[in-house]
Write a protein that holds these residues in place. Sequence first.
Motif, PDB file in Angstrom:
ATOM      1  N   LEU A 134       0.932  -0.968  -0.096  1.00 36.72           N
ATOM      2  CA  LEU A 134      -0.378   0.008   0.363  1.00 36.72           C
ATOM      3  C   LEU A 134       1.066   1.079   0.491  1.00 36.72           C
ATOM      4  N   SER A 135       0.317   2.650  -0.560  1.00 37.39           N
ATOM      5  CA  SER A 135       0.659   3.662  -0.360  1.00 37.39           C
ATOM      6  C   SER A 135       0.425   4.043   1.226  1.00 37.39           C
ATOM      7  N   ASN A 136       0.995   5.822   1.248  1.00 37.57           N
ATOM      8  CA  ASN A 136       1.491   5.772   2.577  1.00 37.57           C
ATOM      9  C   ASN A 136       0.282   6.229   2.992  1.00 37.57           C
ATOM     10  N   LYS A 137      -0.506   6.836   2.038  1.00 35.64           N
ATOM     11  CA  LYS A 137      -2.109   7.187   1.938  1.00 35.64           C
ATOM     12  C   LYS A 137      -2.578   6.180   2.254  1.00 35.64           C
ATOM     13  N   GLU A 138      -2.848   5.042   1.755  1.00 32.05           N
ATOM     14  CA  GLU A 138      -3.757   3.402   1.453  1.00 32.05           C
ATOM     15  C   GLU A 138      -3.318   3.401   2.917  1.00 32.05           C
ATOM     16  N   THR A 139      -1.642   3.293   3.156  1.00 31.31           N
ATOM     17  CA  THR A 139      -1.878   2.698   4.936  1.00 31.31           C
ATOM     18  C   THR A 139      -2.432   3.735   5.863  1.00 31.31           C
ATOM     19  N   GLU A 140      -2.436   4.430   5.872  1.00 30.25           N
ATOM     20  CA  GLU A 140      -2.701   5.540   6.731  1.00 30.25           C
ATOM     21  C   GLU A 140      -4.094   4.962   7.168  1.00 30.25           C
ATOM     22  N   THR A 141      -5.146   5.263   5.550  1.00 26.25           N
ATOM     23  CA  THR A 141      -6.478   4.750   5.909  1.00 26.25           C
ATOM     24  C   THR A 141      -6.524   3.361   6.264  1.00 26.25           C
ATOM     25  N   LEU A 142      -5.929   2.741   6.435  1.00 24.06           N
ATOM     26  CA  LEU A 142      -6.064   1.451   6.641  1.00 24.06           C
ATOM     27  C   LEU A 142      -5.569   0.713   8.627  1.00 24.06           C
ATOM     28  N   LEU A 143      -5.261   1.934   9.197  1.00 24.37           N
ATOM     29  CA  LEU A 143      -4.891   2.087  10.009  1.00 24.37           C
ATOM     30  C   LEU A 143      -6.121   2.353  10.862  1.00 24.37           C
ATOM     31  N   ASP A 144      -5.986   3.380  10.271  1.00 29.85           N
ATOM     32  CA  ASP A 144      -7.619   4.631  11.157  1.00 29.85           C
ATOM     33  C   ASP A 144      -8.680   3.145  11.196  1.00 29.85           C
ATOM     34  N   ILE A 145      -8.549   2.723  10.180  1.00 31.91           N
ATOM     35  CA  ILE A 145      -9.605   1.506  10.113  1.00 31.91           C
ATOM     36  C   ILE A 145      -9.569   0.636  11.026  1.00 31.91           C
ATOM     37  N   MET A 146      -8.546   0.020  11.180  1.00 31.51           N
ATOM     38  CA  MET A 146      -8.096  -0.841  12.362  1.00 31.51           C
ATOM     39  C   MET A 146      -8.356  -0.089  13.493  1.00 31.51           C
TER      40      MET A 146
END
Length: 500
Positions: free
Chosen positions: A178-190
């Motif tokens: 994942l890109s940095n932005k996509e990673t941030e989104t996934l971590l937020d979902i967690m």
Amino acid sequence: MDDADQYILQMEHISKYFPGVRALDDVHFGVRLGEIHGLVGENGSGKSTLIKVLTGIYHPDDGKILFDNKEIEIESVDRARSLGIAVIHQELSMAGNMTVAENIFMGRFPIKKRSFFVDVAKMEEETTRLLNLIGLDEVRPDTLVKTLNIARQHMVEICRALSQNARLLVMDEPTASLSNKETETLLDIMCRLKSEGVSILFVSHKLNEIYKVCDRITVLRDGQYVGTEKSTDLEYDRLINMMVGHEISTIFPQHDTQPGEKFFEANHIQSARVNDVSFYLRKGEILGFYGLVGAGRSEVFRALFGIDKNIKGDIWLDGKNLKINSPVDAVNARIVFAPENRKLEGLILKQTVDFNITISILKTLIHGFSLNKKLNEKIVSGIGSKLKIKTPSFDAKVANLSGGNQQKVVLAKWLVTNPKILILDEATRGIDVGAKLEIYHLVYEIVKMGVSVIFISSEMPEIINMCDRVYIMNQGEIVATVDRQYLTEETLVKYALGGQ
């Protein structure tokens, strides 16, 4: 362990043996209700085996598992799922030509009463609820999965787990691609799922992510339990020490290069995703290429190497104009490329270490119809020793090696060709911190061998600490060139985002 009622999962004295290998040796740890728990360790530490025991793929030889404070047997994946244990793998299992709703309910479509037809309305209504739950309300239930990017496909996989009433999510390297932005989104979902009471076991080599979202961290090393600590109490250097078993004063070796004269130039390189890129390389230099995901870094070298069609441009090496129409032309010119996806493009996983190393120099080893076995053995053992490839034997299958050792085999394959230029694309992706350190040292050793290195990376610390100069890309173009003394995270981010 503290009060057992605090835990959704407890694994006690877990051991797992394979012929000649003790993959897990008396491992114990627990995941609390409503926590994000990090599981870290080097490749070969036992993380994958532990997850397979937890999810019913392997059966432990010793030990017991408690779920909701009750001892259980997890004899199959279906049994794990029925308990509320679900895994989100790095490699997704999505059906691209089916809709989001169909993927979420695959194998258990709701049926209309008194009919044999799927209740599409009910399925899409529940899908909408799940998408809203994780903050993905802009995706429609009838969207084809193949039209979604990898990050959103991960989120659909999470929705599928939640639709099965998952109470423990095991997330195995979900951010690796994942890109940095996509990673941030996934971590937020967690974090959002945690607030909803879902417990998460998070496996990642990216320790900054572990620290960002995890309440506690468990470390494994060589199949054994090392310890569990609150992330707020565990200093980074001590975590590294727990993982590798010894002190590492710094992840990066001392920078030790002495770039010489310019000897390679690429002018006006252009392809479908690259727009008029020009750059040069000096002898003995580590030249960095940095940019956000989709900036065009890898595409420049795929065009240069003859993998993607180069629409125009010219290449000069040692004052001679090169015509590179295929990877064979590039290798013949002593330019080699270790691609980002080593498993798909860099290795033949079902073949041996020996085969993978020597495939690039078969003409040297085969005379007539016979293989010069003595020369073959000398070359393979020599480069294997130099790169410290850890393998039971050179006849072992590459698929069975750790990620770091697979990367070493890729390097070995190209170094035996005696290259002038080595292009490394995301050389440390998906490997643990100890293996990363080995790769960094190897890069400097390779430069000392007289090879100039082009180092493509999305990891800012790598770029800042390893490179003499860096070209920064945005939307298929080079937007800046920065010398080592001016390299900072702020500079990289500013230019990578298109700043001047």
